[in-house]
Design a protein around this motif. Structure first.
Motif, PDB file in Angstrom:
ATOM      1  N   ILE A 306       0.859  -1.183  -0.037  1.00 57.73           N
ATOM      2  CA  ILE A 306      -0.061   0.229  -0.003  1.00 57.73           C
ATOM      3  C   ILE A 306       0.905   1.267  -0.025  1.00 57.73           C
ATOM      4  CG2 ILE A 306      -1.736   1.522   1.209  1.00 57.73           C
ATOM      5  CD1 ILE A 306      -1.701  -2.415   1.664  1.00 57.73           C
ATOM      6  N   ILE A 307       0.594   2.086  -0.848  1.00 63.00           N
ATOM      7  CA  ILE A 307       1.551   3.334  -1.051  1.00 63.00           C
ATOM      8  C   ILE A 307       0.546   4.510  -0.902  1.00 63.00           C
ATOM      9  CG2 ILE A 307       2.847   4.582  -2.611  1.00 63.00           C
ATOM     10  CD1 ILE A 307       3.876   2.129  -4.015  1.00 63.00           C
ATOM     11  N   SER A 308       1.005   5.402   0.053  1.00 59.51           N
ATOM     12  CA  SER A 308       0.504   6.812   0.173  1.00 59.51           C
ATOM     13  C   SER A 308       1.253   7.712  -0.267  1.00 59.51           C
ATOM     14  CB  SER A 308      -0.003   6.810   1.765  1.00 59.51           C
ATOM     15  OG  SER A 308      -0.758   7.962   1.953  1.00 59.51           O
ATOM     16  N   LEU A 309       0.630   8.648  -1.116  1.00 63.79           N
ATOM     17  CA  LEU A 309       1.246   9.941  -1.525  1.00 63.79           C
ATOM     18  C   LEU A 309       0.361  11.046  -1.795  1.00 63.79           C
ATOM     19  CD1 LEU A 309       1.029   9.382  -4.655  1.00 63.79           C
ATOM     20  CD2 LEU A 309       3.247   8.298  -4.659  1.00 63.79           C
ATOM     21  N   PHE A 310       0.752  12.245  -2.258  1.00 58.03           N
ATOM     22  CA  PHE A 310       0.132  13.248  -2.715  1.00 58.03           C
ATOM     23  C   PHE A 310      -0.453  12.759  -4.113  1.00 58.03           C
ATOM     24  CE2 PHE A 310       2.788  15.578  -0.002  1.00 58.03           C
ATOM     25  CZ  PHE A 310       1.997  16.033   1.017  1.00 58.03           C
ATOM     26  N   ALA A 311      -1.970  13.133  -4.335  1.00 61.28           N
ATOM     27  CA  ALA A 311      -2.683  12.835  -5.275  1.00 61.28           C
ATOM     28  C   ALA A 311      -2.300  13.596  -6.619  1.00 61.28           C
ATOM     29  CB  ALA A 311      -4.137  12.858  -5.366  1.00 61.28           C
ATOM     30  N   SER A 312      -1.649  14.699  -6.272  1.00 63.57           N
ATOM     31  CA  SER A 312      -1.163  15.555  -7.314  1.00 63.57           C
ATOM     32  C   SER A 312       0.581  15.247  -7.602  1.00 63.57           C
ATOM     33  CB  SER A 312      -1.336  17.186  -6.977  1.00 63.57           C
ATOM     34  OG  SER A 312      -0.434  17.062  -5.760  1.00 63.57           O
ATOM     35  N   ASN A 313       1.035  14.588  -7.065  1.00 64.53           N
ATOM     36  CA  ASN A 313       2.328  14.028  -7.310  1.00 64.53           C
ATOM     37  C   ASN A 313       2.363  13.233  -8.465  1.00 64.53           C
ATOM     38  OD1 ASN A 313       5.152  13.807  -7.343  1.00 64.53           O
ATOM     39  ND2 ASN A 313       5.406  13.868  -4.983  1.00 64.53           N
TER      40      ASN A 313
END
Length: 648
Positions: A306-313
């Motif tokens: 599971i990877i979490s990051l900024f959706a705009s990146n």
């Protein structure tokens, strides 16, 4: 204020990049600036000390016609020349991270740079986000040519749905940024049709007296631009968010040559990103994360990832997608903003993904753990984001356990630490392997570090400098970097939101706090903004609870029903019966003392509140919110008749 004279003395010592330390780590970086190694000193033209235009002079300028097509006045009389001024006014973005909004005003003509929001701290209960106070812009709406957006991050576009319907001016931005803006309006303000106009890096836009050049910059989101704004009084260069990435994921380099060209023409004022001013050296390239991501995939090859990051990146999403294809994993998107941003970037050609790689989240269970990656939002602990709901066991699509590895491919925004670490603790409690920035080098900032900031200062060589986009420690450190490159302290201005740095002919610039500014607190139920009084009441309720006391009296003030007392969240000691008995007796005594004359609900309310407050503070040091409710029976003979209630 005249622009810098290009015809410098031949005896003037030249600067070299190598004069402040070797800044380039590869031949490719040197190639970008091979013809720019000789740099002039900062100009140090003296200015006569004369009084700046007063407020009445600042109101001059054409206020009619189409805002985006209005032309500057051609009749520059002596009177007009004496009133000529140029102001730089931050309405947000200095002394803070987020809420970026900057105003440039020339003789009554205005352009606005960026329109961002920021997330609230934990001491603002119930608030979704914060936007700038635009009172100044609303009062000068007819003078505004346009809003110009540098890139598509929320701290630069997030306030547009709140601000633009009030101003109704054109918005200029690059293609991907416009895609994000258009999506925001379709979701948040579907009834409003914004005037969105596309620009490209390298283009020049004329708006009245302003001539704006768009300069390509590398950042953590594609299509970012810096601005060079030419006015009759001088040129302002605004960097926006940037880094000097020599190997960007999309191959779009920061345009060194354009910055140098503007410096050669002469720059009156530079306003520059200060986010990483405290970091020494150079910011790592975004592409440097590719080996790290691939190594993580190898280390956790048997687990679901599971990877979490900024959706705009978008750059980082591209790297995850490429790695997933390389390791034969499918990617499922979770989170509304993640799905929306990926769809926009795909449609506009900024993401390149094999259609076989992406699956629906509902189909993820059809694959084994070592075949799936879930790409989700929630890296900042947002309450209803995908990862947060998973960590609480509230997500219907995904249940986490010891078969999962969770990667945080982002940094924590200041103020969100408590939310993020609480979520990380919950993930560990579920048995997940968790990899975050403090444990691995899995994030590359999108902002320039100290040596990169000095390169821009040397390329642009401004007469005056304003550090922006940072807390005061960042602004202070950036001002020190500017001094290291040769700019004198008296030419550097550390500003506050609402300050106006004003230039006038043949006079030194003056900084004055003359513009109303501040923060507008927004939640989804109050788009127009919430006053701080409401926040104060919420804090008091959260900290001390509430006690409601209700009495019913007749027109002569006599008690006609038993006193009722209810509490929520109020600490009551072990002797609760004794405390409540004392409260009832004190309330009945207060009613009796006020009876025998025409009932006055207001005076009785004040007495009740004072008596109850004294008892609570005496018995258990409680500062609970006390709300007396006085109901007056309209008829002495019909006590079942309607009541008139007066609330606190």
């Amino acid at each position: 204020m005249s622009e810098v004279n290009d015809n410098k003395s031949k005896n003037e010592k030249s600067r070299r990049f190598f004069g402040f330390g070797f800044p380039f780590t590869s031949k490719s970086q040197l190639q970008n600036v091979h013809n720019l190694t000789e740099l002039r000193k900062f100009p140090d033209n003296s200015h006569d000390s004369k009084k700046l235009p007063d407020e009445s002079e600042n109101k001059s300028g054409n206020e009619s016609g189409n805002k985006s097509e209005r032309k500057p006045e051609n009749n520059h009389t002596k009177s007009r020349a004496s009133k000529e001024y140029l102001s730089y006014i931050p309405l947000g973005g200095v002394g803070e991270i987020g809420k970026n909004m900057y105003v440039i005003e020339y003789c009554g003509e205005i352009i606005v740079i960026d329109c961002g929001m920021k997330f609230p701290d934990s001491d603002l209960p119930g608030i979704d986000y914060i936007v700038p106070d635009i009172s100044y812009l609303e009062s000068n709406r007819k003078k505004i040519h346009a809003i110009i957006i540098t890139h598509g991050h929320e701290d630069h576009i997030g306030a547009l749905p709140h601000v633009l319907p009030k101003l109704n001016v054109p918005v200029y931005a690059t293609r991907l940024t416009l895609g994000f803006i258009r999506s925001k309006f379709q979701e948040d303000v579907p009834f409003f049709n914004p005037d969105l106009r596309e620009v490209k890096a390298g283009e020049i836009l004329e708006l009245g007296s302003f001539k704006i050049r768009f300069i390509a910059v590398a950042h953590s989101i594609p299509d970012g631009v810096a601005l060079s704004i030419e006015t009759p009084m001088g040129r302002i260069v605004h960097t926006g968010d940037f880094k000097l990435d020599s190997t960007p994921v999309d191959g779009r380099l920061t345009d060194y040559a354009a910055f140098a060209e503007e410096g050669d023409k002469g720059v009156l004022l530079l306003s520059s990103d200060s986010t990483n001013a405290e970091r020494k050296g150079f910011t790592p390239s975004e592409k440097s994360l590719t080996p790290t991501i691939e190594q993580l995939f190898r280390n956790y090859r048997s687990k679901r990832i599971i990877i979490s990051l900024f959706a705009s990146n978008i750059h980082r999403i591209q790297q995850v997608m490429d790695a997933a294809a390389k390791f034969n994993r499918k990617v499922a998107l979770l989170g509304r903003s993640m799905v929306r941003f990926v769809e926009i970037a795909l449609d506009l050609g900024y993401l390149h993904i094999d259609s076989k790689t992406v699956i629906q989240i509902e189909d993820a269970w059809k694959f084994t753990d070592n075949q799936v990656i879930i790409l989700t939002t929630g890296s900042q602990g947002e309450p209803f984001s995908g990862l947060v709901t998973m960590s609480k066991g509230e997500n219907k699509a995904v249940t986490l356990g010891d078969h999962d590895a969770v990667f945080f491919l982002s940094t924590i925004i200041p103020g969100n630490e408590k939310l993020v670490y609480s979520m990380i603790n919950r993930l560990f409690a579920l048995g997940c392997e968790v990899v975050y920035e403090q444990s691995r080098n899995i994030h590359a900032s999108g902002h320039a570090s100290s040596e990169e900031l000095k390169i821009i200062l040397n390329l642009v060589r401004p007469q005056y400098f304003v550090p922006i986009h940072g807390e005061y420690r960042h602004l202070t450190r950036h001002s020190q970097l500017a001094q290291e490159t040769g700019l004198s302290q008296r030419r550097i201005f550390i500003m506050s939101n609402g300050d106006a740095l004003t230039f006038s002919k043949n006079a030194a610039p003056k900084r004055r706090h003359q513009v109303k500014t501040g923060a507008v607190l927004v939640d989804n139920n109050a788009v127009s903004g919430i006053k701080y009084d409401v926040i104060k009441e919420r804090r008091e309720l959260a900290e001390d609870g509430v006690l409601i006391i209700s009495v019913t009296i007749d027109s002569r003030g006599n008690l006609v029903a038993p006193v009722a007392i209810e509490t929520q969240g109020v600490f009551i000691p072990d002797d609760s019966k004794g405390v409540f008995s004392e409260l009832y007796l004190a309330s009945e005594r207060a009613v009796k003392e006020n009876s025998g004359r025409r009932a006055n609900a207001e005076s009785l309310r004040k007495v009740l509140k004072a008596r109850v407050r004294d008892i609570l503070r005496k018995r258990n040091s409680s500062f609970a919110v006390i709300i007396p409710i006085v109901s007056i029976c309209k008829s002495d003979y019909d006590r079942d008749a309607s009541f008139e209630k007066e609330f606190f």
